[in-house]
Motif scaffolding. Structure first.
Motif, mmCIF file in Angstrom:
data_model
loop_
_atom_site.group_PDB
_atom_site.id
_atom_site.type_symbol
_atom_site.label_atom_id
_atom_site.label_comp_id
_atom_site.label_asym_id
_atom_site.label_seq_id
_atom_site.Cartn_x
_atom_site.Cartn_y
_atom_site.Cartn_z
ATOM 1 N N ALA A 1 0.841 -1.198 0.000
ATOM 2 C CA ALA A 1 0.000 0.000 0.000
ATOM 3 C C ALA A 1 0.876 1.248 0.000
ATOM 4 O O ALA A 1 1.861 1.327 0.741
ATOM 5 C CB ALA A 1 -0.911 0.012 1.228
ATOM 6 N N THR A 2 0.503 2.223 -0.810
ATOM 7 C CA THR A 2 1.257 3.472 -0.867
ATOM 8 C C THR A 2 0.384 4.640 -0.427
ATOM 9 O O THR A 2 -0.809 4.694 -0.725
ATOM 10 C CB THR A 2 1.763 3.759 -2.288
ATOM 11 N N ALA A 3 1.010 5.590 0.263
ATOM 12 C CA ALA A 3 0.289 6.781 0.694
ATOM 13 C C ALA A 3 -0.042 7.670 -0.487
ATOM 14 O O ALA A 3 -1.137 8.235 -0.580
ATOM 15 C CB ALA A 3 1.110 7.545 1.726
ATOM 16 N N GLY A 4 0.899 7.828 -1.421
ATOM 17 C CA GLY A 4 0.681 8.677 -2.586
ATOM 18 C C GLY A 4 1.312 8.085 -3.822
ATOM 19 O O GLY A 4 2.122 7.151 -3.743
ATOM 20 N N THR A 5 0.975 8.623 -4.983
ATOM 21 C CA THR A 5 1.544 8.105 -6.217
ATOM 22 C C THR A 5 3.042 8.394 -6.319
ATOM 23 O O THR A 5 3.765 7.691 -7.025
ATOM 24 C CB THR A 5 0.824 8.702 -7.439
ATOM 25 N N ALA A 6 3.536 9.402 -5.607
ATOM 26 C CA ALA A 6 4.971 9.698 -5.610
ATOM 27 C C ALA A 6 5.777 8.597 -4.927
ATOM 28 O O ALA A 6 6.992 8.503 -5.112
ATOM 29 C CB ALA A 6 5.230 11.037 -4.924
ATOM 30 N N ASP A 7 5.104 7.753 -4.141
ATOM 31 C CA ASP A 7 5.777 6.647 -3.454
ATOM 32 C C ASP A 7 5.871 5.389 -4.316
ATOM 33 O O ASP A 7 6.449 4.383 -3.889
ATOM 34 C CB ASP A 7 5.029 6.298 -2.160
ATOM 35 N N LEU A 8 5.294 5.432 -5.516
ATOM 36 C CA LEU A 8 5.197 4.228 -6.342
ATOM 37 C C LEU A 8 6.540 3.610 -6.730
ATOM 38 O O LEU A 8 6.644 2.380 -6.763
ATOM 39 C CB LEU A 8 4.375 4.516 -7.596
ATOM 40 N N PRO A 9 7.598 4.385 -7.051
ATOM 41 C CA PRO A 9 8.857 3.725 -7.411
ATOM 42 C C PRO A 9 9.383 2.789 -6.325
ATOM 43 O O PRO A 9 9.900 1.704 -6.625
ATOM 44 C CB PRO A 9 9.816 4.901 -7.654
#
Length: 226
Positions: free
Chosen positions: A98-106
């Motif tokens: 699970a990611t908090a935001g799309t910027a954490d996707l990498p």
């Protein structure tokens, strides 16, 4: 006999390849790209594929390193900056990333790629940070069904506490370097995750998706053997 001669490690000049690691830890050595030349990377990957067993994973690789590695083993699967050869067969465990935001996707992508190398097809929840916590609460059943949960979050890292307070599965928290000034390139999220009031959260280093995947695999493997 050739494999036994290579134990516990193979000295290839620029590196000593730890073929014994899978026997000691249950998980083979991976290749960390930064600081290595493309030639170094290709030599290490070739040694692991030729004389090792299990999946071979190259992480944080640049384009030149990926190209060099694929030139000697073209069957690798490229997932952003991660390359996987010889993945394990698919396992039955349900792991959620699970990611908090799309910027954490990498960082989340790195974690999911390493999990896939070891046979775990991770489910994903994206952009469920606590600034809009209703997005997370809409997927409570997904949290409840998971055998392990990796939470990837920057800023103040609060998503790890929220998930850790809702789910019974082990939670592995990954702080990311995403955030504005006082986020201190991930230090704020790292400290907040360590200080979480939800008991029992495991915290790895900043941006360390690989480490989170390895922690998850150790948890799953110990459940299987216990």
């Amino acid at each position: 006999m050739r494999q036994l001669r290579k134990l516990p490690f193979a000295d290839i000049g620029t590196a000593r390849i730890d073929h014994h690691r899978a026997l000691r830890q249950g998980l083979p050595e991976a290749v960390f790209g930064p600081g290595k030349t493309p030639e170094d990377v290709s030599l290490i990957v070739d040694e692991l594929l030729t004389n090792g067993t299990g999946p071979v994973v190259l992480t944080r690789a640049n384009k030149e390193q990926i190209s060099a590695a694929l030139s000697i083993a073209s069957h690798g699967k490229v997932i952003n900056q991660t390359v996987v050869w010889r993945p394990n067969q698919t396992r039955a465990e349900n792991v959620l990333v699970a990611t908090a935001g799309t910027a954490d996707l990498p960082v989340a992508d790195e974690c999911a790629a390493v999990l896939w190398a070891h046979g775990v097809e991770a489910n994903r929840l994206t952009d469920v940070g606590v600034a809009g916590i209703h997005r997370l609460l809409a997927d409570l059943e997904t949290l409840y069904d998971a055998d392990a949960i990796v939470v990837v979050a920057g800023m103040e890292g609060a998503l790890a506490t929220a998930v850790g307070g809702l789910a019974s599965a082990p939670v592995i928290a990954v702080p990311t370097s995403v955030g504005y000034g006082a986020a201190l390139e991930g230090v704020t999220a790292l400290l907040a995750m360590h200080a979480a009031c939800a008991a029992g959260i495991t915290v790895v280093g900043i941006d360390n998706g690989f480490g989170a995947a390895m922690a998850t695999m150790r948890i799953l493997d110990n459940r299987t053997t216990s």
